[in-house]
Design a protein around this motif. Structure first.
Motif, PDB file in Angstrom:
ATOM      1  N   THR A 207       0.842  -1.186   0.000  1.00  0.00           N
ATOM      2  CA  THR A 207       0.000   0.000   0.000  1.00  0.00           C
ATOM      3  C   THR A 207       0.883   1.244   0.000  1.00  0.00           C
ATOM      4  O   THR A 207       1.947   1.264   0.626  1.00  0.00           O
ATOM      5  CB  THR A 207      -0.934   0.034   1.229  1.00  0.00           C
ATOM      6  OG1 THR A 207      -0.151   0.213   2.418  1.00  0.00           O
ATOM      7  CG2 THR A 207      -1.741  -1.243   1.324  1.00  0.00           C
ATOM      8  N   VAL A 208       0.423   2.258  -0.688  1.00  0.00           N
ATOM      9  CA  VAL A 208       1.141   3.537  -0.770  1.00  0.00           C
ATOM     10  C   VAL A 208       0.129   4.653  -0.572  1.00  0.00           C
ATOM     11  O   VAL A 208      -0.950   4.629  -1.181  1.00  0.00           O
ATOM     12  CB  VAL A 208       1.844   3.694  -2.131  1.00  0.00           C
ATOM     13  CG1 VAL A 208       2.470   5.083  -2.247  1.00  0.00           C
ATOM     14  CG2 VAL A 208       2.896   2.616  -2.328  1.00  0.00           C
ATOM     15  N   ASP A 209       0.451   5.616   0.295  1.00  0.00           N
ATOM     16  CA  ASP A 209      -0.384   6.814   0.414  1.00  0.00           C
ATOM     17  C   ASP A 209       0.492   8.033   0.105  1.00  0.00           C
ATOM     18  O   ASP A 209       1.538   8.237   0.716  1.00  0.00           O
ATOM     19  CB  ASP A 209      -1.013   6.923   1.796  1.00  0.00           C
ATOM     20  CG  ASP A 209      -0.006   6.830   2.934  1.00  0.00           C
ATOM     21  OD1 ASP A 209       0.468   7.883   3.409  1.00  0.00           O
ATOM     22  OD2 ASP A 209       0.304   5.687   3.356  1.00  0.00           O
ATOM     23  N   ILE A 210       0.074   8.796  -0.885  1.00  0.00           N
ATOM     24  CA  ILE A 210       0.849   9.937  -1.390  1.00  0.00           C
ATOM     25  C   ILE A 210       0.239  11.223  -0.861  1.00  0.00           C
ATOM     26  O   ILE A 210      -0.977  11.448  -0.980  1.00  0.00           O
ATOM     27  CB  ILE A 210       0.872   9.919  -2.928  1.00  0.00           C
ATOM     28  CG1 ILE A 210       1.484   8.596  -3.424  1.00  0.00           C
ATOM     29  CG2 ILE A 210       1.653  11.104  -3.484  1.00  0.00           C
ATOM     30  CD1 ILE A 210       1.287   8.348  -4.906  1.00  0.00           C
ATOM     31  N   SER A 211       1.066  12.056  -0.281  1.00  0.00           N
ATOM     32  CA  SER A 211       0.604  13.289   0.349  1.00  0.00           C
ATOM     33  C   SER A 211      -0.088  14.191  -0.664  1.00  0.00           C
ATOM     34  O   SER A 211       0.162  14.101  -1.871  1.00  0.00           O
ATOM     35  CB  SER A 211       1.774  14.025   0.986  1.00  0.00           C
ATOM     36  OG  SER A 211       2.729  14.391  -0.019  1.00  0.00           O
ATOM     37  N   PRO A 212      -0.966  15.094  -0.180  1.00  0.00           N
ATOM     38  CA  PRO A 212      -1.697  15.968  -1.108  1.00  0.00           C
ATOM     39  C   PRO A 212      -0.798  16.804  -2.003  1.00  0.00           C
ATOM     40  O   PRO A 212      -1.183  17.100  -3.147  1.00  0.00           O
ATOM     41  CB  PRO A 212      -2.523  16.849  -0.165  1.00  0.00           C
ATOM     42  CG  PRO A 212      -2.737  16.002   1.042  1.00  0.00           C
ATOM     43  CD  PRO A 212      -1.467  15.223   1.205  1.00  0.00           C
ATOM     44  N   ASP A 213       0.406  17.174  -1.524  1.00  0.00           N
ATOM     45  CA  ASP A 213       1.303  17.948  -2.386  1.00  0.00           C
ATOM     46  C   ASP A 213       2.090  17.072  -3.351  1.00  0.00           C
ATOM     47  O   ASP A 213       2.828  17.569  -4.203  1.00  0.00           O
ATOM     48  CB  ASP A 213       2.259  18.809  -1.545  1.00  0.00           C
ATOM     49  CG  ASP A 213       3.193  17.970  -0.672  1.00  0.00           C
ATOM     50  OD1 ASP A 213       3.184  16.724  -0.797  1.00  0.00           O
ATOM     51  OD2 ASP A 213       3.932  18.567   0.140  1.00  0.00           O
ATOM     52  N   GLY A 214       1.950  15.735  -3.233  1.00  0.00           N
ATOM     53  CA  GLY A 214       2.597  14.813  -4.155  1.00  0.00           C
ATOM     54  C   GLY A 214       4.079  14.633  -3.957  1.00  0.00           C
ATOM     55  O   GLY A 214       4.729  13.963  -4.770  1.00  0.00           O
ATOM     56  N   ARG A 215       4.677  15.107  -2.884  1.00  0.00           N
ATOM     57  CA  ARG A 215       6.124  15.062  -2.712  1.00  0.00           C
ATOM     58  C   ARG A 215       6.580  13.970  -1.760  1.00  0.00           C
ATOM     59  O   ARG A 215       7.774  13.679  -1.687  1.00  0.00           O
ATOM     60  CB  ARG A 215       6.635  16.413  -2.224  1.00  0.00           C
ATOM     61  CG  ARG A 215       6.270  17.589  -3.136  1.00  0.00           C
ATOM     62  CD  ARG A 215       6.894  18.872  -2.659  1.00  0.00           C
ATOM     63  NE  ARG A 215       8.359  18.829  -2.786  1.00  0.00           N
ATOM     64  CZ  ARG A 215       9.027  19.186  -3.880  1.00  0.00           C
ATOM     65  NH1 ARG A 215       8.375  19.589  -4.959  1.00  0.00           N
ATOM     66  NH2 ARG A 215      10.346  19.131  -3.904  1.00  0.00           N
ATOM     67  N   ARG A 216       5.692  13.349  -1.044  1.00  0.00           N
ATOM     68  CA  ARG A 216       6.056  12.306  -0.078  1.00  0.00           C
ATOM     69  C   ARG A 216       5.052  11.159  -0.160  1.00  0.00           C
ATOM     70  O   ARG A 216       3.917  11.353  -0.586  1.00  0.00           O
ATOM     71  CB  ARG A 216       6.063  12.862   1.352  1.00  0.00           C
ATOM     72  CG  ARG A 216       7.140  13.896   1.613  1.00  0.00           C
ATOM     73  CD  ARG A 216       6.984  14.534   2.987  1.00  0.00           C
ATOM     74  NE  ARG A 216       5.647  15.114   3.168  1.00  0.00           N
ATOM     75  CZ  ARG A 216       5.304  16.303   2.684  1.00  0.00           C
ATOM     76  NH1 ARG A 216       6.161  17.023   1.993  1.00  0.00           N
ATOM     77  NH2 ARG A 216       4.078  16.768   2.888  1.00  0.00           N
ATOM     78  N   ALA A 217       5.513   9.992   0.274  1.00  0.00           N
ATOM     79  CA  ALA A 217       4.645   8.820   0.278  1.00  0.00           C
ATOM     80  C   ALA A 217       4.973   7.937   1.465  1.00  0.00           C
ATOM     81  O   ALA A 217       6.124   7.846   1.902  1.00  0.00           O
ATOM     82  CB  ALA A 217       4.797   8.018  -1.021  1.00  0.00           C
TER      83      ALA A 217
ATOM     84  N   ALA B  23      13.250  12.437 -11.106  1.00  0.00           N
ATOM     85  CA  ALA B  23      13.775  13.241 -12.217  1.00  0.00           C
ATOM     86  C   ALA B  23      15.302  13.245 -12.197  1.00  0.00           C
ATOM     87  O   ALA B  23      15.919  13.563 -11.176  1.00  0.00           O
ATOM     88  CB  ALA B  23      13.241  14.671 -12.114  1.00  0.00           C
ATOM     89  N   GLY B  24      15.904  12.863 -13.333  1.00  0.00           N
ATOM     90  CA  GLY B  24      17.348  12.879 -13.478  1.00  0.00           C
ATOM     91  C   GLY B  24      18.068  11.718 -12.843  1.00  0.00           C
ATOM     92  O   GLY B  24      19.312  11.659 -12.894  1.00  0.00           O
ATOM     93  N   LEU B  25      17.340  10.749 -12.243  1.00  0.00           N
ATOM     94  CA  LEU B  25      17.974   9.604 -11.582  1.00  0.00           C
ATOM     95  C   LEU B  25      17.493   8.302 -12.212  1.00  0.00           C
ATOM     96  O   LEU B  25      16.379   8.221 -12.731  1.00  0.00           O
ATOM     97  CB  LEU B  25      17.632   9.606 -10.087  1.00  0.00           C
ATOM     98  CG  LEU B  25      18.143  10.811  -9.269  1.00  0.00           C
ATOM     99  CD1 LEU B  25      17.625  10.729  -7.842  1.00  0.00           C
ATOM    100  CD2 LEU B  25      19.669  10.859  -9.292  1.00  0.00           C
ATOM    101  N   PRO B  26      18.338   7.273 -12.180  1.00  0.00           N
ATOM    102  CA  PRO B  26      17.903   5.976 -12.728  1.00  0.00           C
ATOM    103  C   PRO B  26      16.846   5.342 -11.843  1.00  0.00           C
ATOM    104  O   PRO B  26      16.739   5.660 -10.648  1.00  0.00           O
ATOM    105  CB  PRO B  26      19.200   5.161 -12.733  1.00  0.00           C
ATOM    106  CG  PRO B  26      20.033   5.756 -11.646  1.00  0.00           C
ATOM    107  CD  PRO B  26      19.720   7.227 -11.653  1.00  0.00           C
TER     108      PRO B  26
ATOM    109  N   GLY C 270       9.635  16.557  -6.734  1.00  0.00           N
ATOM    110  CA  GLY C 270       8.662  17.250  -7.566  1.00  0.00           C
ATOM    111  C   GLY C 270       8.161  16.433  -8.746  1.00  0.00           C
ATOM    112  O   GLY C 270       6.985  16.470  -9.097  1.00  0.00           O
ATOM    113  N   ALA C 271       9.045  15.704  -9.411  1.00  0.00           N
ATOM    114  CA  ALA C 271       8.658  14.901 -10.579  1.00  0.00           C
ATOM    115  C   ALA C 271       9.125  13.465 -10.358  1.00  0.00           C
ATOM    116  O   ALA C 271      10.294  13.228 -10.041  1.00  0.00           O
ATOM    117  CB  ALA C 271       9.272  15.473 -11.851  1.00  0.00           C
ATOM    118  N   TRP C 272       8.248  12.519 -10.538  1.00  0.00           N
ATOM    119  CA  TRP C 272       8.589  11.133 -10.235  1.00  0.00           C
ATOM    120  C   TRP C 272       7.596  10.173 -10.901  1.00  0.00           C
ATOM    121  O   TRP C 272       6.518  10.572 -11.347  1.00  0.00           O
ATOM    122  CB  TRP C 272       8.590  10.881  -8.725  1.00  0.00           C
ATOM    123  CG  TRP C 272       7.357  11.391  -8.033  1.00  0.00           C
ATOM    124  CD1 TRP C 272       7.190  12.607  -7.428  1.00  0.00           C
ATOM    125  CD2 TRP C 272       6.083  10.710  -7.915  1.00  0.00           C
ATOM    126  NE1 TRP C 272       5.910  12.743  -6.931  1.00  0.00           N
ATOM    127  CE2 TRP C 272       5.214  11.582  -7.204  1.00  0.00           C
ATOM    128  CE3 TRP C 272       5.617   9.472  -8.326  1.00  0.00           C
ATOM    129  CZ2 TRP C 272       3.901  11.244  -6.918  1.00  0.00           C
ATOM    130  CZ3 TRP C 272       4.304   9.118  -8.039  1.00  0.00           C
ATOM    131  CH2 TRP C 272       3.458   9.999  -7.335  1.00  0.00           C
TER     132      TRP C 272
END
Length: 429
Positions: free
Chosen positions: A297-307, A322-325, A355-357
């Motif tokens: 299970t995964v819950d992602i914060s409203p701002d989308g930056r943490r889970a 972003a920018g990482l393998p 920010g991007a993932w």
């Protein structure tokens, strides 16, 4: 005495195409007729392979039921046979006397219906007098394959009519089985499609994609399950799970767990409390104490930056920043599969996404395929990461990324995967 055999109407031509192969030992005809004194006799008949057609005679339905063995291929029913309301009363022509050739139509067709119930997979020919053509036609409408006139029999045409009746019956049975199979498939497809989830992400900027392939042949639903919802506080919750086994019972249990997860999530449960409750659902609903289920299970914060991530014996998600393998999240601090330990705990691990993932959740069907024909080596998580990295480098995202990944996994396996497979992808930015 023998019945005169001057002529006979032509039997309908057999259906186009090669005939269905007939038994090597020749055909057997069961004649059900009522007159013990003037019994119908038949000239020698040959099937298409030159084998003699064997003839058995029954005077009533009780005798017919006894003589109706597996090697009988066609039944010739005398429509003058009186109807006694059942095959098991033991009465027939010997007891009642020969009926008039033009006996009641309702009685004759009642006897025919009994024969059709007695022998649903056998070809049936109706035998009647030439002056009773209307009843003969009605017999075909009731279910007989053809009819013959009693005073116009001859060996050649009777042999031909028997073969035609058998082939027509086989064609009818094949068509009926095909129709029933199609109807069952359509019903199952509607049911299983209805049981697959519709993500509820209204108001979220996250993109969702999923792929599902059951391991069972011709099935739409397996033991794997997934779901994604957004609660009123803006948190996006996602889950993916796998019930051990691949049959319909496991598929049904997976659906129950998914629906329970959605209800509990909207009720405000998460993490260890949610998984503990799901374990209770599993324990009450499973058919056997050996059944268990893995879950992520995964819950992602409203701002989308943490889970927050909870693992119950399930493979860790793959994350791409972003920018990482791409890499698989650590498996440490996970809990056991649901249904294994009565008082288990499932810690929640916090993950920084940025920010991007992209976050890919999957069942073990994706990583347990082989990496070559005849190879014993499994793809594993490392192999999966290499495939995803290669597809990302080619510029693929979302649906295209999942399609390309599943296609390559199947190609490496040398064909269809034997295990259920589910993959869920969430991405942002």
């Amino acid at each position: 005495m023998s019945v005169p055999v001057p002529r006979q109407r032509e039997a309908p031509a057999a259906p186009a195409g090669p005939p269905v192969p007939l038994p090597d030992g020749g055909l057997t005809l069961l004649v059900i007729e009522d007159d013990p004194v003037c019994s119908v006799t038949f000239p020698e008949m040959l099937d298409t392979d030159g084998n003699r057609v064997r003839v058995r005679t029954a005077r009533n339905l009780t005798e017919a039921a006894r003589l109706l063995t597996d090697d009988v291929h066609c039944i010739l029913l005398d429509l003058a046979l009186p109807h006694h309301g059942g095959a098991g009363n033991g009465t027939g022509g010997a007891a009642s006397g020969a009926p008039e050739a033009g006996g009641g139509s309702a009685d004759a067709l009642g006897t025919l219906r009994q024969v059709l119930r007695l022998a649903p997979s056998h070809a049936v020919l109706a035998l009647t007098s030439e002056g009773d053509a209307e009843r003969a036609a009605e017999a075909v409408r009731v279910g007989a394959q053809d009819y013959l006139f009693r005073d116009e029999l001859n060996g050649r045409v009777l042999s031909r009519a028997i073969r035609y009746a058998i082939e027509r019956k086989r064609a009818d049975l094949a068509q009926r089985q095909l129709t029933e199979s199609r109807l069952r498939a359509q019903e199952n497809a509607r049911l299983e499609r209805g049981l697959l989830p519709t993500p509820l992400l209204g108001g979220s900027d996250l993109r969702f994609a999923a792929r599902y392939r059951p391991g069972r042949s011709r099935a739409l639903l397996g033991g794997d399950f997934y779901d994604t919802v957004r609660t009123p506080d803006g948190t996006v919750h996602a889950m993916i799970g796998d019930v051990c086994g691949h049959g319909p019972d496991e598929a049904a249990l997976g659906v129950e767990l998914r629906i329970a997860w959605r209800a509990l999530t909207f009720a405000g449960l998460c993490g260890d409390q949610l998984l503990s409750t799901l374990q209770q659902v599993l324990e009450h609903e499973r058919a056997d104490d050996e059944i268990f289920a893995t879950l992520c299970t995964v819950d992602i914060s409203p701002d989308g930056r943490r889970a927050g991530v909870c693992l119950a014996g399930h493979p860790s998600p793959l994350v791409v920043r972003a920018g990482l393998p791409p890499r698989v999240l650590p498996y440490e601090a996970s809990g056991p599969a649901l249904g294994l330990l009565p008082h288990a705990r499932w810690p929640r691990r916090q993950v920084e996404l940025g920010g991007a993932w992209s976050l890919m959740m999957y069942t073990d069907g994706l990583i347990e395929g082989r990496v070559g024909a005849g190879s014993r080596q499994r793809l594993g998580q490392e192999g999966m990461v290499e495939i995803v990295a290669r597809q990302l480098a080619a510029g693929l995202t979302g649906e295209e990324l999942l399609d390309a990944t599943v296609t390559e996994v199947r190609a490496l396996n040398g064909g269809e995967l034997t295990d259920d497979l589910a993959v869920l992808l969430l991405d942002r930015g």
